[in-house]
Design a protein around this motif. Structure first.
Motif, PDB file in Angstrom:
ATOM      1  N   PHE A 133       0.859  -1.179   0.000  1.00  0.00           N
ATOM      2  CA  PHE A 133       0.000   0.000   0.000  1.00  0.00           C
ATOM      3  C   PHE A 133       0.896   1.230   0.000  1.00  0.00           C
ATOM      4  CE2 PHE A 133      -2.643   3.298   1.844  1.00  0.00           C
ATOM      5  CZ  PHE A 133      -3.858   3.087   1.233  1.00  0.00           C
ATOM      6  N   ASP A 134       0.594   2.209  -0.851  1.00  0.00           N
ATOM      7  CA  ASP A 134       1.389   3.432  -0.943  1.00  0.00           C
ATOM      8  C   ASP A 134       0.585   4.580  -0.331  1.00  0.00           C
ATOM      9  OD1 ASP A 134       2.959   5.612  -1.612  1.00  0.00           O
ATOM     10  OD2 ASP A 134       3.433   4.819  -3.599  1.00  0.00           O
ATOM     11  N   PHE A 135       1.021   5.070   0.816  1.00  0.00           N
ATOM     12  CA  PHE A 135       0.304   6.121   1.545  1.00  0.00           C
ATOM     13  C   PHE A 135       0.406   7.485   0.863  1.00  0.00           C
ATOM     14  CE2 PHE A 135       0.848   2.898   4.796  1.00  0.00           C
ATOM     15  CZ  PHE A 135      -0.372   2.932   5.448  1.00  0.00           C
ATOM     16  N   ASN A 136       1.230   7.616  -0.160  1.00  0.00           N
ATOM     17  CA  ASN A 136       1.399   8.895  -0.849  1.00  0.00           C
ATOM     18  C   ASN A 136       0.361   9.131  -1.938  1.00  0.00           C
ATOM     19  OD1 ASN A 136       3.753   9.629   0.606  1.00  0.00           O
ATOM     20  ND2 ASN A 136       4.910   8.207  -0.659  1.00  0.00           N
ATOM     21  N   TYR A 137      -0.439   8.117  -2.268  1.00  0.00           N
ATOM     22  CA  TYR A 137      -1.407   8.235  -3.352  1.00  0.00           C
ATOM     23  C   TYR A 137      -2.820   8.079  -2.813  1.00  0.00           C
ATOM     24  CZ  TYR A 137       2.376   7.907  -6.710  1.00  0.00           C
ATOM     25  OH  TYR A 137       3.502   8.147  -7.435  1.00  0.00           O
ATOM     26  N   PHE A 138      -3.657   9.091  -3.053  1.00  0.00           N
ATOM     27  CA  PHE A 138      -5.060   9.061  -2.681  1.00  0.00           C
ATOM     28  C   PHE A 138      -5.794  10.041  -3.571  1.00  0.00           C
ATOM     29  CE2 PHE A 138      -2.488  11.473   0.300  1.00  0.00           C
ATOM     30  CZ  PHE A 138      -2.990  12.747   0.175  1.00  0.00           C
ATOM     31  N   THR A 139      -7.113   9.913  -3.657  1.00  0.00           N
ATOM     32  CA  THR A 139      -7.889  10.756  -4.564  1.00  0.00           C
ATOM     33  C   THR A 139      -8.516  11.968  -3.883  1.00  0.00           C
ATOM     34  OG1 THR A 139      -9.834   9.365  -4.260  1.00  0.00           O
ATOM     35  CG2 THR A 139      -8.407   8.852  -6.120  1.00  0.00           C
ATOM     36  N   GLY A 140      -8.515  12.009  -2.566  1.00  0.00           N
ATOM     37  CA  GLY A 140      -9.084  13.149  -1.866  1.00  0.00           C
ATOM     38  C   GLY A 140      -8.819  13.084  -0.377  1.00  0.00           C
ATOM     39  N   ILE A 141      -9.081  14.200   0.281  1.00  0.00           N
ATOM     40  CA  ILE A 141      -8.924  14.299   1.734  1.00  0.00           C
ATOM     41  C   ILE A 141     -10.219  14.863   2.293  1.00  0.00           C
ATOM     42  CG2 ILE A 141      -7.691  15.403   3.624  1.00  0.00           C
ATOM     43  CD1 ILE A 141      -5.254  15.575   1.859  1.00  0.00           C
ATOM     44  N   ARG A 142     -10.684  14.286   3.390  1.00  0.00           N
ATOM     45  CA  ARG A 142     -11.885  14.786   4.050  1.00  0.00           C
ATOM     46  C   ARG A 142     -11.611  14.921   5.535  1.00  0.00           C
ATOM     47  NH1 ARG A 142     -17.880  12.158   3.747  1.00  0.00           N
ATOM     48  NH2 ARG A 142     -18.943  13.958   4.600  1.00  0.00           N
ATOM     49  N   LYS A 143     -11.893  16.098   6.071  1.00  0.00           N
ATOM     50  CA  LYS A 143     -11.718  16.336   7.499  1.00  0.00           C
ATOM     51  C   LYS A 143     -13.082  16.358   8.166  1.00  0.00           C
ATOM     52  CE  LYS A 143      -7.339  18.590   7.222  1.00  0.00           C
ATOM     53  NZ  LYS A 143      -6.405  19.476   7.813  1.00  0.00           N
ATOM     54  N   THR A 144     -13.182  15.651   9.283  1.00  0.00           N
ATOM     55  CA  THR A 144     -14.446  15.602  10.006  1.00  0.00           C
ATOM     56  C   THR A 144     -14.541  16.780  10.965  1.00  0.00           C
ATOM     57  OG1 THR A 144     -13.532  14.235  11.764  1.00  0.00           O
ATOM     58  CG2 THR A 144     -14.476  13.086   9.863  1.00  0.00           C
ATOM     59  N   LYS A 145     -15.721  16.955  11.536  1.00  0.00           N
ATOM     60  CA  LYS A 145     -15.917  18.029  12.510  1.00  0.00           C
ATOM     61  C   LYS A 145     -15.063  17.819  13.752  1.00  0.00           C
ATOM     62  CE  LYS A 145     -20.572  19.050  11.001  1.00  0.00           C
ATOM     63  NZ  LYS A 145     -21.993  19.015  11.310  1.00  0.00           N
ATOM     64  N   LYS A 146     -14.763  16.572  14.049  1.00  0.00           N
ATOM     65  CA  LYS A 146     -13.923  16.263  15.207  1.00  0.00           C
ATOM     66  C   LYS A 146     -12.439  16.453  14.922  1.00  0.00           C
ATOM     67  CE  LYS A 146     -17.164  12.940  17.120  1.00  0.00           C
ATOM     68  NZ  LYS A 146     -17.388  11.541  17.518  1.00  0.00           N
ATOM     69  N   GLY A 147     -12.093  16.810  13.698  1.00  0.00           N
ATOM     70  CA  GLY A 147     -10.707  17.084  13.346  1.00  0.00           C
ATOM     71  C   GLY A 147      -9.934  15.888  12.800  1.00  0.00           C
ATOM     72  N   ARG A 148     -10.609  14.793  12.561  1.00  0.00           N
ATOM     73  CA  ARG A 148      -9.946  13.602  12.037  1.00  0.00           C
ATOM     74  C   ARG A 148      -9.825  13.716  10.521  1.00  0.00           C
ATOM     75  NH1 ARG A 148     -11.281   7.471  13.449  1.00  0.00           N
ATOM     76  NH2 ARG A 148      -9.157   6.756  13.175  1.00  0.00           N
ATOM     77  N   THR A 149      -8.698  13.315   9.980  1.00  0.00           N
ATOM     78  CA  THR A 149      -8.455  13.408   8.548  1.00  0.00           C
ATOM     79  C   THR A 149      -8.568  12.031   7.912  1.00  0.00           C
ATOM     80  OG1 THR A 149      -6.953  15.259   8.901  1.00  0.00           O
ATOM     81  CG2 THR A 149      -6.809  14.129   6.790  1.00  0.00           C
ATOM     82  N   TYR A 150      -9.464  11.923   6.921  1.00  0.00           N
ATOM     83  CA  TYR A 150      -9.628  10.695   6.158  1.00  0.00           C
ATOM     84  C   TYR A 150      -9.037  10.898   4.775  1.00  0.00           C
ATOM     85  CZ  TYR A 150     -12.714   8.598   9.590  1.00  0.00           C
ATOM     86  OH  TYR A 150     -13.219   8.039  10.739  1.00  0.00           O
ATOM     87  N   TYR A 151      -8.240   9.946   4.342  1.00  0.00           N
ATOM     88  CA  TYR A 151      -7.664   9.957   3.005  1.00  0.00           C
ATOM     89  C   TYR A 151      -8.518   9.030   2.140  1.00  0.00           C
ATOM     90  CZ  TYR A 151      -3.836  12.125   5.437  1.00  0.00           C
ATOM     91  OH  TYR A 151      -3.086  12.980   6.197  1.00  0.00           O
ATOM     92  N   ILE A 152      -9.040   9.564   1.055  1.00  0.00           N
ATOM     93  CA  ILE A 152      -9.993   8.843   0.220  1.00  0.00           C
ATOM     94  C   ILE A 152      -9.268   8.256  -0.982  1.00  0.00           C
ATOM     95  CG2 ILE A 152     -12.096   9.068  -1.158  1.00  0.00           C
ATOM     96  CD1 ILE A 152     -12.717  11.532   0.674  1.00  0.00           C
ATOM     97  N   VAL A 153      -9.561   6.988  -1.260  1.00  0.00           N
ATOM     98  CA  VAL A 153      -9.066   6.307  -2.455  1.00  0.00           C
ATOM     99  C   VAL A 153     -10.296   5.761  -3.164  1.00  0.00           C
ATOM    100  CG1 VAL A 153      -7.542   4.528  -3.353  1.00  0.00           C
ATOM    101  CG2 VAL A 153      -6.949   5.693  -1.225  1.00  0.00           C
ATOM    102  N   TYR A 154     -10.813   6.539  -4.113  1.00  0.00           N
ATOM    103  CA  TYR A 154     -12.050   6.236  -4.823  1.00  0.00           C
ATOM    104  C   TYR A 154     -13.196   6.021  -3.834  1.00  0.00           C
ATOM    105  CZ  TYR A 154      -9.108   5.865  -8.955  1.00  0.00           C
ATOM    106  OH  TYR A 154      -8.219   6.125  -9.959  1.00  0.00           O
ATOM    107  N   ASP A 155     -13.667   4.800  -3.635  1.00  0.00           N
ATOM    108  CA  ASP A 155     -14.812   4.566  -2.761  1.00  0.00           C
ATOM    109  C   ASP A 155     -14.406   4.034  -1.388  1.00  0.00           C
ATOM    110  OD1 ASP A 155     -13.967   2.158  -3.820  1.00  0.00           O
ATOM    111  OD2 ASP A 155     -15.940   1.244  -3.701  1.00  0.00           O
ATOM    112  N   GLN A 156     -13.137   4.032  -1.074  1.00  0.00           N
ATOM    113  CA  GLN A 156     -12.640   3.600   0.231  1.00  0.00           C
ATOM    114  C   GLN A 156     -11.899   4.769   0.869  1.00  0.00           C
ATOM    115  OE1 GLN A 156     -13.095   0.429   1.609  1.00  0.00           O
ATOM    116  NE2 GLN A 156     -14.412   0.089  -0.154  1.00  0.00           N
ATOM    117  N   SER A 157     -11.788   4.748   2.189  1.00  0.00           N
ATOM    118  CA  SER A 157     -11.027   5.790   2.868  1.00  0.00           C
ATOM    119  C   SER A 157     -10.343   5.182   4.083  1.00  0.00           C
ATOM    120  CB  SER A 157     -11.930   6.949   3.280  1.00  0.00           C
ATOM    121  OG  SER A 157     -12.891   6.532   4.222  1.00  0.00           O
ATOM    122  N   TYR A 158      -9.331   5.886   4.546  1.00  0.00           N
ATOM    123  CA  TYR A 158      -8.629   5.430   5.741  1.00  0.00           C
ATOM    124  C   TYR A 158      -8.181   6.638   6.554  1.00  0.00           C
ATOM    125  CZ  TYR A 158      -4.295   6.534   3.239  1.00  0.00           C
ATOM    126  OH  TYR A 158      -3.295   7.172   2.561  1.00  0.00           O
ATOM    127  N   ALA A 159      -8.069   6.415   7.844  1.00  0.00           N
ATOM    128  CA  ALA A 159      -7.591   7.451   8.761  1.00  0.00           C
ATOM    129  C   ALA A 159      -6.577   6.799   9.682  1.00  0.00           C
ATOM    130  CB  ALA A 159      -8.746   8.046   9.560  1.00  0.00           C
TER     131      ALA A 159
END
Length: 155
Positions: free
Chosen positions: A85-111
């Motif tokens: 898995f390459d952590f440098n490649y993702f399609t988007g970033i989403r930050k929640t109201k609680k301040g957590r950052t999710y990295y989006i890879v098409y229809d999956q995401s990880y934090a």
């Protein structure tokens, strides 16, 4: 007569193969093959970059999807690294109201949960949810073939 002498002095050269061009005055290439080869070499580097980036993104997506068949799961960071898995490649970033950052890879995401763990969550963009009928499921569509969810390496 003077025009013919002048045109022979301004000899046109094909940019693809270097041969002399004969024919129309505005002709730029010897033939269709030279024109196609010229543009292929110009755009090939750009297309190669896009193909390579998309291949990494698709591999990341499939890794996340294989590890997360039910919508949400916590896995170790080492488990993702072991699967290339390459952590440098993702399609988007989403930050929640609680301040957590999710990295989006098409229809999956990880934090990143902590230094050793990663929360993997299925991500369904709001634009897709609004357009889909209530009975439509992404998992049941032909776009996402069923995978064997567990192979025993990350349990």
């Amino acid at each position: 007569m003077d025009e013919r002498k002048e045109s022979s002095l301004n000899e046109r050269i094909c940019p693809a193969c270097g041969r002399t061009i004969t024919g129309r005055a505005n002709k730029r290439y010897c033939d269709d093959n030279c024109r196609n080869n010229y543009y292929y070499h110009i755009y090939n580097e750009q297309l190669l970059l896009v193909r390579n980036v998309n291949a990494v993104l698709m591999r990341n997506r499939m890794i996340l999807r294989t590890l997360n068949p039910f919508g949400k799961k916590t896995v170790t960071k080492q488990c993702l690294v072991d699967r290339d898995f390459d952590f440098n490649y993702f399609t988007g970033i989403r930050k929640t109201k609680k301040g957590r950052t999710y990295y989006i890879v098409y229809d999956q995401s990880y934090a990143l949960a902590d230094d050793n763990n990663v929360d993997v969550v299925a991500f369904k963009p709001q634009s897709l949810i609004r357009r889909m009928p209530a009975s439509y499921s992404l998992e049941e569509s032909c776009l996402f073939p069923r995978l064997d969810p567990f192979d025993g390496r990350c349990e």
